[in-house]
Structures are given as C-alpha cells and as structure tokens.
Design an enzyme around this catalytic site. Structure first.
Site, PDB file in Angstrom:
ATOM      1  N   HIS A   1       0.798  -1.226   0.000  1.00 15.52           N
ATOM      2  CA  HIS A   1       0.000   0.000   0.000  1.00 15.52           C
ATOM      3  C   HIS A   1       0.836   1.285   0.000  1.00 15.52           C
ATOM      4  O   HIS A   1       0.351   2.320  -0.427  1.00 15.52           O
ATOM      5  CB  HIS A   1      -0.980   0.010   1.179  1.00 15.52           C
ATOM      6  CG  HIS A   1      -0.369   0.446   2.472  1.00 15.52           C
ATOM      7  ND1 HIS A   1       0.442  -0.364   3.222  1.00 15.52           N
ATOM      8  CD2 HIS A   1      -0.417   1.628   3.135  1.00 15.52           C
ATOM      9  CE1 HIS A   1       0.844   0.294   4.289  1.00 15.52           C
ATOM     10  NE2 HIS A   1       0.349   1.502   4.267  1.00 15.52           N
ATOM     11  N   ASP A   2       2.082   1.206   0.475  1.00 18.51           N
ATOM     12  CA  ASP A   2       2.918   2.416   0.531  1.00 18.51           C
ATOM     13  C   ASP A   2       4.134   2.328  -0.392  1.00 18.51           C
ATOM     14  O   ASP A   2       5.128   3.025  -0.174  1.00 18.51           O
ATOM     15  CB  ASP A   2       3.392   2.657   1.979  1.00 18.51           C
ATOM     16  CG  ASP A   2       2.444   3.558   2.748  1.00 18.51           C
ATOM     17  OD1 ASP A   2       1.675   4.311   2.109  1.00 18.51           O
ATOM     18  OD2 ASP A   2       2.471   3.521   3.988  1.00 18.51           O
TER      19      ASP A   2
ATOM     20  N   LYS B   1       6.159   5.246  -1.506  1.00 18.79           N
ATOM     21  CA  LYS B   1       7.125   5.942  -0.647  1.00 18.79           C
ATOM     22  C   LYS B   1       8.551   5.791  -1.159  1.00 18.79           C
ATOM     23  O   LYS B   1       9.432   6.563  -0.802  1.00 18.79           O
ATOM     24  CB  LYS B   1       7.024   5.421   0.787  1.00 18.79           C
ATOM     25  CG  LYS B   1       5.832   5.974   1.531  1.00 18.79           C
ATOM     26  CD  LYS B   1       5.878   5.589   2.997  1.00 18.79           C
ATOM     27  CE  LYS B   1       4.695   6.178   3.744  1.00 18.79           C
ATOM     28  NZ  LYS B   1       4.561   5.593   5.091  1.00 18.79           N
TER      29      LYS B   1
ATOM     30  N   HIS C   1       2.929  10.121  -2.241  1.00 14.10           N
ATOM     31  CA  HIS C   1       3.201   8.677  -2.284  1.00 14.10           C
ATOM     32  C   HIS C   1       1.963   7.863  -2.656  1.00 14.10           C
ATOM     33  O   HIS C   1       2.071   6.792  -3.250  1.00 14.10           O
ATOM     34  CB  HIS C   1       3.819   8.192  -0.959  1.00 14.10           C
ATOM     35  CG  HIS C   1       2.816   7.948   0.121  1.00 14.10           C
ATOM     36  ND1 HIS C   1       2.374   8.922   0.970  1.00 14.10           N
ATOM     37  CD2 HIS C   1       2.152   6.825   0.486  1.00 14.10           C
ATOM     38  CE1 HIS C   1       1.487   8.421   1.811  1.00 14.10           C
ATOM     39  NE2 HIS C   1       1.336   7.140   1.544  1.00 14.10           N
TER      40      HIS C   1
ATOM     41  N   HIS D   1      -5.926   4.534   0.830  1.00 18.38           N
ATOM     42  CA  HIS D   1      -5.784   4.412   2.284  1.00 18.38           C
ATOM     43  C   HIS D   1      -5.647   5.767   2.977  1.00 18.38           C
ATOM     44  O   HIS D   1      -5.677   5.840   4.198  1.00 18.38           O
ATOM     45  CB  HIS D   1      -4.633   3.472   2.656  1.00 18.38           C
ATOM     46  CG  HIS D   1      -3.267   3.965   2.333  1.00 18.38           C
ATOM     47  ND1 HIS D   1      -2.712   3.879   1.070  1.00 18.38           N
ATOM     48  CD2 HIS D   1      -2.320   4.554   3.101  1.00 18.38           C
ATOM     49  CE1 HIS D   1      -1.509   4.393   1.082  1.00 18.38           C
ATOM     50  NE2 HIS D   1      -1.234   4.817   2.310  1.00 18.38           N
ATOM     51  N   HIS D   2      -5.490   6.848   2.190  1.00 14.90           N
ATOM     52  CA  HIS D   2      -5.467   8.185   2.812  1.00 14.90           C
ATOM     53  C   HIS D   2      -6.717   8.992   2.472  1.00 14.90           C
ATOM     54  O   HIS D   2      -6.784  10.179   2.773  1.00 14.90           O
ATOM     55  CB  HIS D   2      -4.217   8.956   2.378  1.00 14.90           C
ATOM     56  CG  HIS D   2      -2.963   8.410   2.989  1.00 14.90           C
ATOM     57  ND1 HIS D   2      -2.701   8.487   4.342  1.00 14.90           N
ATOM     58  CD2 HIS D   2      -1.923   7.743   2.437  1.00 14.90           C
ATOM     59  CE1 HIS D   2      -1.531   7.901   4.598  1.00 14.90           C
ATOM     60  NE2 HIS D   2      -1.044   7.434   3.456  1.00 14.90           N
TER      61      HIS D   2
ATOM     62  N   ASP E   1      -4.356   1.593   8.466  1.00 13.63           N
ATOM     63  CA  ASP E   1      -3.159   2.425   8.309  1.00 13.63           C
ATOM     64  C   ASP E   1      -3.033   3.408   9.488  1.00 13.63           C
ATOM     65  O   ASP E   1      -1.956   3.585  10.059  1.00 13.63           O
ATOM     66  CB  ASP E   1      -3.247   3.183   6.984  1.00 13.63           C
ATOM     67  CG  ASP E   1      -1.977   3.928   6.652  1.00 13.63           C
ATOM     68  OD1 ASP E   1      -0.965   3.260   6.377  1.00 13.63           O
ATOM     69  OD2 ASP E   1      -1.983   5.166   6.683  1.00 13.63           O
TER      70      ASP E   1
END
Ligand SMILES: [Fe+2]
Ligand SMILES: [Fe+2]
Length: 359
Positions: free
Chosen positions: A229-230, A233, A258, A283-284, A312
C-alpha cells in the site's frame, strides 16, 4: 528505530561527517580514533553496527575486525569497512575476514542510510529465531521481497509479484490462525520503516478481512494490497521519508504524493488486482472528502479502501517512531473515533471489536 552505531576512523573530518549524518537521521553515534579505542567502546556501547576505517594508527581496521570476529560476545555485530576507492585488495581481505560490506569515502547520505537499513537490524533479525519456523520464513522473505521491490521501483521495473505473493501466503497462515500479535511485536524495533509499517498494515488488514468473514483467497488479496500500500514511498526523497522529527507543511506536500505514486506503480505491475490498487490508492482518503489523493467521499472510497484507511491509521498510532512512543490499542481506537467524519463508523466499530478480541 534508532540504532547504536560505532564510527571508528582516525581522520577527524570523516569521522565527524559520518556521525553527523547518523545523528541527523535519528541514530546514536559513538566514535573511536583507532582499533584499540574501538574495542573499548564496543564493550561499553554494544553497538548494532560498526563503521570502521582500514588504515589507522595503534591498531588498524583489519586487525581490529579479526579481533571482533573472535570475540565471544560481539562476533555477530556487522562491520562495514570505510575505504577509499583505491583500496580494493584490502577490502577483499576485510570481506574475507567477515566484514559485511564497505562504504566509500566521501560519504553519501543516501548510501549511508541504506547500509544502516540493510545491516543495522542483525540483532532483531536474530531474535526472530524464537518464532515459529513458518513465521521466521515469512519475515525473512518479506525483508528480502520488500528490498527487492524497492529496487525494482528504482530501476523502473515491474514489482516481483511472485515473491511478494509467496511472502503474503505465509502471512495469511498466521492471520487465519489468529497468531499475528507476535509478528507485530517482532518487527517493532526494525529500522526499515517502510518494511515495518507495510508488514504490520498487511497483518492487521488481513486479520480485519478474516474477522469480517473473507475466505483465504480474498484475505490473501487484501494482505498483498496491505503489503504494497505504501510502495510509492520509494519515490519520496529519504530526507523527507526518514526525517526523525515531524514534517513541515512543504515536506507533507511531498510525502502526500506517495499515494498517487503507489497507484502508478501497482497499475504497471503484472499480477496486481484492482482490489490491491484500491487498498494502495485510497488508504489516505477520508469519508468527508478531506483525504488524498482524490478527495473521494463516503461510499466512493469503497469498503477495502475504507478498511485500509482504518488499519493504516491504527498502525501509525500504535507504532514506535523515532519521535513518538507507541500509543496502546485501546487509546488509539478512542483517538480514531474522535476524528469526526474521517473513518467509516460501521467499519471502525467492527475493527474495534477485532482489536478487543485480540489479533
Ligand atoms: Fe500511506
Ligand atoms: Fe501506510
């Protein structure tokens, strides 16, 4: 997490420069001028990692390295030799004697941080020997597949999906058996922040999916989405990503990118499903539309995106960070419930039941 690192170097300018880089990124640095002092400092500090020059007065790096390797207590501490580009023969000798790597002077911050990430975790990784064999295997595979994935992104290649899927299948076994908490604890002090966060999100999100009644195959998809998911980054500069303190507003702007990067990377990789992209890309997002990258609202975020947002946030609150202590699960849930309109209330209540039951 911060590491204790010993810098052994007779040249004051080089020694100070390396220590400063380490301290700037949240580590503790001890210094020694030569091999004799180094052996004394090792007893005092018990470092996680040693950077050591080769040519030094009193006792040189090669002799000191050989003595460290013969020590009963300290022989496992990884040693990285500091060298000038021309020192090839001596470096070969050092590697033969058990140095794990070498670092060329003058020091490049990005390379220094990468070496610390790769070798500063030897003690923690050794403590994994106390876990079940399948969990040890999963953790070792996940460190390797995470490093490999980041490398693929750097080189502009698709993600190594087969490797990631294998790692995640092992993780699903722990999820289904309700044996996840020990994994979360086992990686807590590991220094590779993205690896720790991704693995913990994958494990908690998988438990959430399992708790909601998803079958093994669907849980695997969710766990894989959590693990990746990240990924975006990896495109964020290390000075922002690994900053030990809180980010400034400008740095936040860079960091927020990201989520968009993750979607791009996942969409370009074969094997990745739309559900995995939803987890990585949303997710954000926040229920009231204040999230990013799209500012999606309510149902547009989708169940998986909303579950990922909850997981998260929970991981971030309960995690140890160089600038903050972990917040207990109960308290973290209270904080999340107080974020009016951000997280899906029905899913958050189910998540709360899962945390109270135990992962
Ligand atoms: Fe994120
Ligand atoms: Fe995240």
């Amino acid at each position: 997490m911060p590491k204790k690192i010993l810098v052994v170097e007779d040249d004051r300018a080089s020694r100070t420069m390396l220590s400063k880089i380490l301290i700037k990124y949240g580590h503790q640095a001890a210094e020694a001028n030569n091999g004799v002092q180094a052996l004394e400092k090792i007893q005092k500090v018990n470092p996680d990692l040693i950077f050591m020059d080769i040519n030094m007065p009193m006792k040189d790096g090669i002799t000191t390295l050989a003595e460290i390797r013969q020590s009963e207590t300290f022989s496992d501490i990884p040693v990285i030799m500091l060298t000038a580009r021309s020192d090839k023969k001596t470096v070969a000798k050092a590697i033969e004697l058990g140095a794990v790597d070498f670092l060329v002077k003058p020091f490049d911050t990005k390379i220094v941080l990468k070496k610390v990430e790769s070798f500063g975790n030897a003690k923690i990784e050794k403590s994994w020997e106390n876990l079940k064999p399948i969990q040890q295997k999963m953790l070792r595979l996940s460190v390797a597949s995470m490093q490999n994935s980041l490398k693929c992104v750097e080189d502009g290649k698709p993600l190594p999906y087969g490797e990631i899927k294998e790692t995640c299948s092992y993780l699903v076994e722990s999820v289904v058996e309700g044996d996840v908490q020990c994994l979360l604890d086992a990686v807590h002090d590991h220094d590779n922040g993205t690896f720790v966060h991704s693995l913990r999100v994958a494990a908690i999100l998988g438990s959430f999916a399992n708790f909601k009644g998803l079958g093994k195959q669907d849980t695997l998809e969710v766990v894989t989405g959590g693990m990746l998911h990240d990924m975006g980054k990896s495109k964020i500069p290390l000075t922002v990503l690994n900053k030990p303190g809180r980010l400034t507003e400008d740095e936040f702007k860079i960091m927020r990118k990201h989520a968009e990067y993750t979607m791009e990377i996942l969409r370009q990789s074969p094997g990745i499903t739309p559900n995995m992209v939803e987890i990585g890309g949303r997710h954000h997002e926040r229920m009231d539309g204040t999230g990013y990258p799209r500012g999606l609202k309510g149902e547009d975020i989708g169940t998986l995106g909303a579950m990922a947002a909850i997981t998260d946030a929970f991981e971030a609150l309960t995690a140890k960070r160089p600038y903050k202590n972990p917040i207990p699960g109960d308290e973290s849930l209270k904080i999340m419930k107080s974020w009016d309109g951000h997280l899906d209330p029905v899913l958050l209540s189910q998540f709360s039941d899962l945390i109270h039951k135990g992962l």
